[in-house]
Write an enzyme that holds these catalytic residues in place. Structure first.
Site, PDB file in Angstrom:
ATOM      1  N   HIS A  95       0.845  -1.193   0.000  1.00 56.86           N
ATOM      2  CA  HIS A  95       0.000   0.000   0.000  1.00 56.86           C
ATOM      3  C   HIS A  95       0.880   1.242   0.000  1.00 56.86           C
ATOM      4  O   HIS A  95       1.679   1.444   0.898  1.00 56.86           O
ATOM      5  CB  HIS A  95      -0.919  -0.007   1.223  1.00 56.86           C
ATOM      6  CG  HIS A  95      -1.744   1.223   1.328  1.00 56.86           C
ATOM      7  ND1 HIS A  95      -2.756   1.514   0.448  1.00 56.86           N
ATOM      8  CD2 HIS A  95      -1.700   2.255   2.201  1.00 56.86           C
ATOM      9  CE1 HIS A  95      -3.304   2.669   0.775  1.00 56.86           C
ATOM     10  NE2 HIS A  95      -2.676   3.147   1.831  1.00 56.86           N
ATOM     11  N   ASP A 108       0.940   5.218  -0.019  1.00 58.57           N
ATOM     12  CA  ASP A 108       0.337   6.546   0.070  1.00 58.57           C
ATOM     13  C   ASP A 108       1.108   7.498  -0.828  1.00 58.57           C
ATOM     14  O   ASP A 108       2.328   7.430  -0.910  1.00 58.57           O
ATOM     15  CB  ASP A 108       0.407   7.066   1.507  1.00 58.57           C
ATOM     16  CG  ASP A 108      -0.256   6.111   2.480  1.00 58.57           C
ATOM     17  OD1 ASP A 108      -1.401   5.730   2.215  1.00 58.57           O
ATOM     18  OD2 ASP A 108       0.381   5.744   3.489  1.00 58.57           O
ATOM     19  N   ASP A 165      -7.598   1.786   2.560  1.00 55.05           N
ATOM     20  CA  ASP A 165      -7.093   2.562   3.699  1.00 55.05           C
ATOM     21  C   ASP A 165      -7.925   3.815   3.956  1.00 55.05           C
ATOM     22  O   ASP A 165      -7.628   4.597   4.833  1.00 55.05           O
ATOM     23  CB  ASP A 165      -5.623   2.949   3.420  1.00 55.05           C
ATOM     24  CG  ASP A 165      -4.934   3.552   4.643  1.00 55.05           C
ATOM     25  OD1 ASP A 165      -5.315   3.191   5.770  1.00 55.05           O
ATOM     26  OD2 ASP A 165      -4.027   4.373   4.472  1.00 55.05           O
ATOM     27  N   HIS A 178       8.116 -40.780 -15.956  1.00 54.81           N
ATOM     28  CA  HIS A 178       6.802 -41.185 -15.449  1.00 54.81           C
ATOM     29  C   HIS A 178       5.777 -41.404 -16.549  1.00 54.81           C
ATOM     30  O   HIS A 178       4.615 -41.630 -16.265  1.00 54.81           O
ATOM     31  CB  HIS A 178       6.272 -40.118 -14.477  1.00 54.81           C
ATOM     32  CG  HIS A 178       7.035 -40.057 -13.210  1.00 54.81           C
ATOM     33  ND1 HIS A 178       6.804 -40.904 -12.164  1.00 54.81           N
ATOM     34  CD2 HIS A 178       8.057 -39.266 -12.815  1.00 54.81           C
ATOM     35  CE1 HIS A 178       7.631 -40.635 -11.178  1.00 54.81           C
ATOM     36  NE2 HIS A 178       8.412 -39.635 -11.545  1.00 54.81           N
TER      37      HIS A 178
END
Lengths: 802, 477
Positions: free
Chosen positions: B30, B32, B154, B400
């Site tokens: 976050h 700002d 926020d 495999h």
């Protein structure tokens, strides 16, 4: 019923094929969502900590962002309509800072002081940059030399070097899509000036003293003590008008000018003014065309402020005509005298008794109207409103010309901010976000009270000083139903080591029963009820901070019984509430000594170590609440504050000359056809070469409109000199073509109520039944249809016509 | 449009498992756009005494970590920072970033210029900042960069009007973080952590948006913040180590997510892994989340069948949207319009039952391996991680191959995933050989023994399905 029909008749989006698919999935077990229709305010961390302080924090920054926005919108419009060259880099800068300023830690005021300074400087530079674009455009349109420069004024401190001279002109740009009438105040020398409109006609202007409290702002270095005031009427839509101002010839006899305006002559003057100006205030630019049209001629009479008679003719053009000249004024309704209201016999003096006084009409305004006078009256008034002061010279009541009388008190208060550490409490600190007062009792600010009344022909004012750091000026302009409250707060003292939350309280005798309304982001209106929440039961609610809501543009209360609404519009976001019945509180300024973020960021704004001074404006509007057209007026007015026309001043220049000025194009509108009332050109900007971004908005709300409120606009008739060609409609953010977007089909549990504001507190459970129709290609020849509150976004190919 | 859809590969969202608890791990940071530092200080990391936040470092760190493992995803939000970063990057870095976006491994949520405030802003300015941010994303990242989820994690309170505007911008859902404490309790009681929010009465459905209330604000579960800003312990998975704590830590994690699961009305939960300016050292996060995912999957406490994987907000929305729907494939018919229209199941159904395809794929892979080996020699780049990956994948699958027919579906699926991941990684490498892109591929943290693959087959397999298809398409003659 009508509304439902609307939705089907004017389908908005969502494809038909999806509707079918929706049916297919209806029976499936998807997640079923609960519904929510209110908002999330105010936010609280815990029962003591409401983040309702941030609605107000850093009020000067909040205002600057608003102001810068007007410059940005103006520059973007002019970039298009004046066909300027490439300014993309500049707009890049502008978009950067305007975007960053919207951040939840920036405009909320939570940032550190140095961050604020940095962004303030960026905003300042952006405004300067915009001014360059605006200047270029205006010179191009006016035909003035490209070197002609303009300046901005420090209106916030009533100072302007470029108007404090003997001769200058101004340009007012209006970025709204309708003509705007507004008062202009210019700081000037203590001399007589004449003001000329673009046709060279002299228009009425007065000089009035700048309030003492404004003169004393420390930063204000100007010695000028007076302001020139005139009303700029109908500044053209998406355009500008210029006014020329110069000192009056000296051969005028000064003796006759200083004649004291006594109470009597004042009245006479107003009688004349009222009858004259009724013709112009509600001109045909303001079509309140929301009425139910019918074939038969109907007459609807409204008896409120801005009293108009609306006559429907078959052309669907409504021309409101004035009915209330002074001659027809009915006696004022004094049947509900309130003890708090000053004796209202003056109300009759609005005009009735002096009507036949022909002397009044002969009174020579030319000679006597320029100067204002300090008055010993105990009221100020215009033709709509009278505001009275009581024996202590405090504002006490307000009368409207239609008989509405209310008591009115305006008072500054502060709450002492809580400091938990001092009280050994573990509560969170208040700060930029959190507002918490130490107790519930606000402290009135009234230690140095002084009232002075000034009267003139254009404006009457009450200058009220409450304290060294709190004062206001109440302004009543002629012909204007709005009361302007010019408030000034600061520096707020912290010598007592107490943080303070300064607010203003408007107290009336209305009974709003705890209900008040605030706006959301300057658009829709949301109902609030004191000490309540819409969807849950609050407990331990903080009765002060917990009742504060964001007021971005407007707050109002209503007395349903007395049919009165009192609104306060503001010029920046503020916290607002109605804690006592009849009152509206708005937080103005916060100076706080604690930090709520834990990062040592304090909301203690200073300049040279002294607390800052904040100045702003509230606009008070009182009306009968059931008049729809006054609701329309309120909505329009809010836009006129948000995008207030800005004033450019000619740069100080010896060669400034009226003869040279008048040959230029001094009035301009880029709007081709008048738009219906309620339609706003929200965005007009260059999108890319030969493409425009255009947003049209119907800013009315359902509650405002009388019929369905649907508006139609033809794009091809929108702008002068610009031919709009292909149109692509997009989603609101212009990044998805509307045709390409299909919303998800969620299942919900229950229904939405039709109108939340009606539901909240009343439990009027009327459920919404709306559905959405298919999206169609948009054809330029069709009308753009806008339902109330709808915004439609278009990317348009265009070319200039010449 | 079809081209974009194919290119964007939104079908790469992890596929959830009905009946399991599907845990969407959302790494994010976050940022700002100004608080204790200015935008520039945050971006460049200056004024480090005030805050150590450094956005350019976050971008670089995340980018290089994502390249190490295809499963990893990351969510950015603020376009203002992205744009600053983007302007400073070379073409090759931009190309890498863009391809990660196209693969759905980097997602933008919100995508406004910043995460705007709601209480105090004017709607016109809101619109401007969204328009500007989303336009920049479109100009740089193309349609794949278009955010589908709004991200207001926020903001201090949320307005109706902002919500109405978001719905009209075409967002599919909204994520919010902060809710009043008492209201939050009510929402939990009334099962309303997710709700349909109507932003405007008069606009009605036009203004409706599905809204999700984040469980833990936007932070990582307690004890699982693997950032130098936090002091939470890393996960130690080596049982021989004295610091071994994987069992205890995973137990703790499962307890937390099971508590969280009670609050949401379906089988998906979203676990945000991030915080303010986190991921400056993204390796710290991704290494530990990798381990967490591995151990939750294999942990004995995982009784309730926890299906845990890297995800994004829009993938979470998609999963919730498709929860309980019987015929998810039906949505593919609207692929060109519905953001979530394409669903891998349609392709998958035809694919995994077809053994010839797997055989063909393994042969292609083997041939491709030879090409890569030759190129790496010719370009003097030496051995690389991708080459190593492909070599092992080819070896493993060949080994495999015989048992694929009898093995469980998900084992077979895993082989395909391993193969296709390796092929795709090498496809990139081939072009890198030619254009010299990212020089530092060494020092991979991935262990080079076959034990890694045993752990891998427990992983979510959604990505590989479409990868395989995509790879096949481009590699077919």
């Amino acid at each position: 019923m009508a509304r439902r029909a609307t939705w089907t008749a004017y389908p908005v989006r969502r494809s038909a094929s999806l509707a079918v698919e929706h049916c297919v999935h209806e029976k499936e077990t998807g997640p079923v969502l609960e519904t929510k229709q209110d908002d999330f305010f105010p936010l609280a961390y815990d029962k003591h900590s409401y983040t309702s302080g941030m609605f107000t924090s850093r009020p000067t920054f909040k205002h600057f962002v608003r102001e810068a926005n007007v410059f940005q919108q103006t520059a973007r419009q002019l970039q298009v309509v004046a066909n300027l060259g490439n300014n993309d880099d500049l707009f890049e800068e502008f978009s950067w800072i305007m975007g960053v300023a919207q951040d939840h830690n920036v405009i909320s005021g939570a940032m550190r002081p140095y961050v604020k300074d940095y962004y303030t400087e960026k905003l300042h530079l952006a405004v300067q940059g915009a001014s360059v674009v605006i200047t270029e455009a205006i010179n191009k349109v006016r035909g003035s030399p490209t070197t002609t420069e303009y300046r901005l004024c420090y209106f916030n401190i009533s100072s302007c070097p470029n108007t404090e001279v003997e001769r200058f002109y101004i340009i007012i740009y209006n970025s709204l899509a309708w003509p705007v009438t507004m008062p202009v105040r210019l700081p000037i020398l203590n001399k007589k000036y004449d003001v000329f409109d673009p046709l060279g006609h002299k228009i009425k202007a007065v000089m009035i003293k700048i309030p003492d409290h404004v003169m004393k702002i420390p930063k204000r270095r100007s010695k000028v003590e007076d302001e020139l005031i005139f009303i700029a009427e109908n500044i053209p839509a998406l355009g500008f008008r210029s006014y020329f101002v110069e000192e009056t010839n000296i051969n005028r006899k000064k003796k006759s000018l200083i004649k004291k305006i006594n109470k009597n002559s004042q009245k006479k003057y107003f009688i004349r003014q009222a009858s004259k100006d009724n013709l112009t205030y509600f001109n045909d630019n303001e079509n309140y065309d929301d009425y139910d049209y019918s074939k038969t001629e109907t007459k609807v009479e409204f008896g409120d402020i801005g009293d108009v008679k609306v006559t429907n003719d078959n052309n669907n053009v409504i021309t409101p005509k004035p009915t209330r000249s002074a001659q027809t004024t009915k006696s004022y309704d004094l049947t509900k005298p309130n003890e708090n209201i000053q004796e209202v016999k003056n109300a009759n003096d609005f005009g009735n008794d002096k009507m036949a006084d022909n002397d009044a009409m002969k009174y020579d305004l030319e000679k006597d109207s320029y100067y204002s006078e300090e008055s010993s009256d105990n009221f100020i008034k215009n033709k709509y409103i009278q505001i009275n002061i009581d024996e202590y010279r405090k504002i006490s009541s307000l009368n409207l010309s239609n008989g509405v009388n209310i008591s009115l008190d305006i008072q500054f208060f502060y709450y002492v901010s809580d400091e938990p550490a001092k009280l050994n409490s573990s509560k969170r600190n208040p700060g930029a976000y959190i507002f918490r007062s130490i107790d519930s009792h606000p402290e009135p600010i009234i230690d140095d009270f002084e009232t002075t009344i000034f009267k003139s022909n254009v404006v009457e004012e009450i200058h009220c000083k409450y304290s060294k750091y709190a004062s206001l000026t109440l302004k009543l302009y002629a012909n204007n139903p709005i009361v302007e409250v010019d408030w000034l707060v600061g520096p707020v003292s912290i010598n007592d080591d107490l943080g303070k939350e300064v607010f203003i309280r408007y107290t009336t005798d209305l009974e709003n029963k705890g209900v008040f309304y605030t706006d959301a982001n300057g658009r829709q209106t949301v109902k609030r009820i004191r000490d309540r929440r819409a969807l849950y039961e609050p407990y331990n609610l903080d009765h002060i901070a917990g009742n504060y809501y964001p007021v971005t543009s407007r707050i109002y209360i209503e007395d349903m019984k007395r049919n009165i609404r009192v609104s306060v519009f503001n010029d920046r976001s503020q916290g607002g509430t109605s804690l006592l019945d009849g009152s509206i509180d708005l937080m103005l300024h916060r100076r706080i000594l604690t930090d709520d973020s834990g990062v040592q960021t304090f909301l203690n704004e200073t300049e040279n170590d002294v607390g800052i001074i904040v100045r702003g404006t509230h606009y008070l509007y009182i009306t009968k609440s059931n008049y729809k057209q006054n609701r329309l007026f309120e909505k329009k007015f809010a836009k006129e504050i948000e995008l207030k026309p800005q004033i450019l001043i000619s740069k100080l220049n010896r060669n400034t000359d009226k003869k040279k000025w008048i040959i230029l194009k001094n009035e301009f509108s880029s709007l081709k056809t008048k738009l219906p009332f309620g339609v706003h050109i929200l965005t007009l900007q260059k999108w890319q070469t030969n493409k425009l971004l255009l947003r049209l908005e119907n800013y009315l709300e359902q509650v405002d409109v009388i019929n369905d409120g649907i508006k139609k606009v033809f794009l091809k008739d929108l702008l002068k000199n610009i031919k709009l060609k292909n149109v692509t409609e997009t989603v609101l953010s212009a990044n998805i073509n509307l045709k390409d977007w299909t919303p998800l089909q969620w299942q919900i549990n229950g229904s939405f109520v039709k109108n939340f504001n009606d539901f909240y507190g009343n439990h009027k459970e009327e459920f919404s039944t709306d559905t959405l129709g298919p999206v169609r290609d948009f054809n330029i020849n069709e009308a753009v249809v806008l339902v109330p509150q709808q915004i439609r976004t278009f990317i348009v190919d265009f070319e200039y016509e010449n | 449009m079809i081209g974009y859809q194919r290119l964007c590969k939104h079908e790469q969202c992890p596929v959830t498992r009905d009946g399991a608890l599907n845990v969407h791990i959302i790494p994010h940071s976050h940022m700002d756009a100004g608080w204790v530092k200015t935008f520039d200080d945050y971006y460049y990391g200056t004024k480090s005494s005030v805050s150590s936040a450094n956005v350019q470092l976050i971008y670089h760190s995340v980018l290089s970590e994502l390249l190490h493992d295809k499963r990893r995803k990351f969510t950015f939000s603020e376009t203002a920072y992205f744009w600053r970063w983007w302007k400073e990057q070379r073409g090759t870095t931009r190309a890498t970033f863009r391809s990660l976006v196209a693969e759905g491994r980097i997602e933008f949520a919100g995508g406004g210029w910043v995460q705007s405030d709601e209480a105090t802003v004017d709607y016109l300015q809101l619109l401007d900042q969204y328009t500007w941010g989303l336009r920049k994303l479109n100009d740089t990242l193309g349609p794949c960069g278009k955010p589908k989820a709004a991200w207001q994690i926020d903001t201090y309170g949320h307005t109706r009007e902002h919500t109405s505007l978001l719905a009209q911008m075409g967002f599919d859902g909204l994520f919010i973080g902060r809710v009043e404490h008492r209201e939050r309790e009510t929402m939990i009681e009334e099962d309303k952590m997710e709700f349909m929010w109507r932003g405007s009465d008069v606009l009605g459905k036009m203004s409706d948006i599905m809204t999700h209330t984040l469980y833990n604000l936007y932070n990582a579960p307690e004890g699982f913040c693997f950032d130098f800003l936090c002091s939470d312990e890393p996960i130690v998975e080596d049982p021989d180590s004295k610091s071994y704590n994987a069992d205890k830590r995973v137990n703790d994690f499962i307890t937390q997510i099971e508590r969280q699961a009670k609050y949401y009305d379906h089988d998906n939960i979203m676990v945000t892994m991030g915080g303010d300016f986190t991921y400056q050292s993204a390796a710290n996060w991704f290494i530990n989340i990798d381990k967490l995912i591995n151990h939750v999957t294999t942990h004995p406490a995982n009784m309730s069948d926890i299906n845990i994987f890297y995800s994004t907000p829009s993938c979470y929305l998609k999963s919730v949207y498709l929860y309980g729907r019987r015929d998810k494939a039906l949505y593919t018919e609207k692929a060109d319009h519905l953001p979530y229209g394409s669903d891998v199941n349609t392709y998958w159904t035809g694919f995994y039952t077809s053994r010839p395809s797997l055989k063909y794929l393994s042969k292609r892979a083997h041939a491709f391996l030879q090409v890569v080996k030759q190129l790496s020699v010719l370009s003097r780049m030496g051995d690389s991680y991708e080459l190593h990956l492909l070599r092992h994948a080819v070896g493993l699958v060949l080994h495999h191959d015989a048992i694929t027919g009898t093995s469980q579906q998900r084992v077979a699926n895993d082989f395909i995933r391993i193969l296709s991941e390796a092929i795709e990684a090498c496809s990139k490498k081939v072009s890198q050989f030619l254009s010299v892109l990212t020089p530092t591929w060494g020092g991979s943290r991935r262990p080079k023994n076959s034990q890694q693959f045993i752990i891998c087959h427990q992983l979510n397999i959604s990505q590989c399905r479409s990868n395989v298809l995509w790879t096949l398409e481009i590699s077919s003659p």
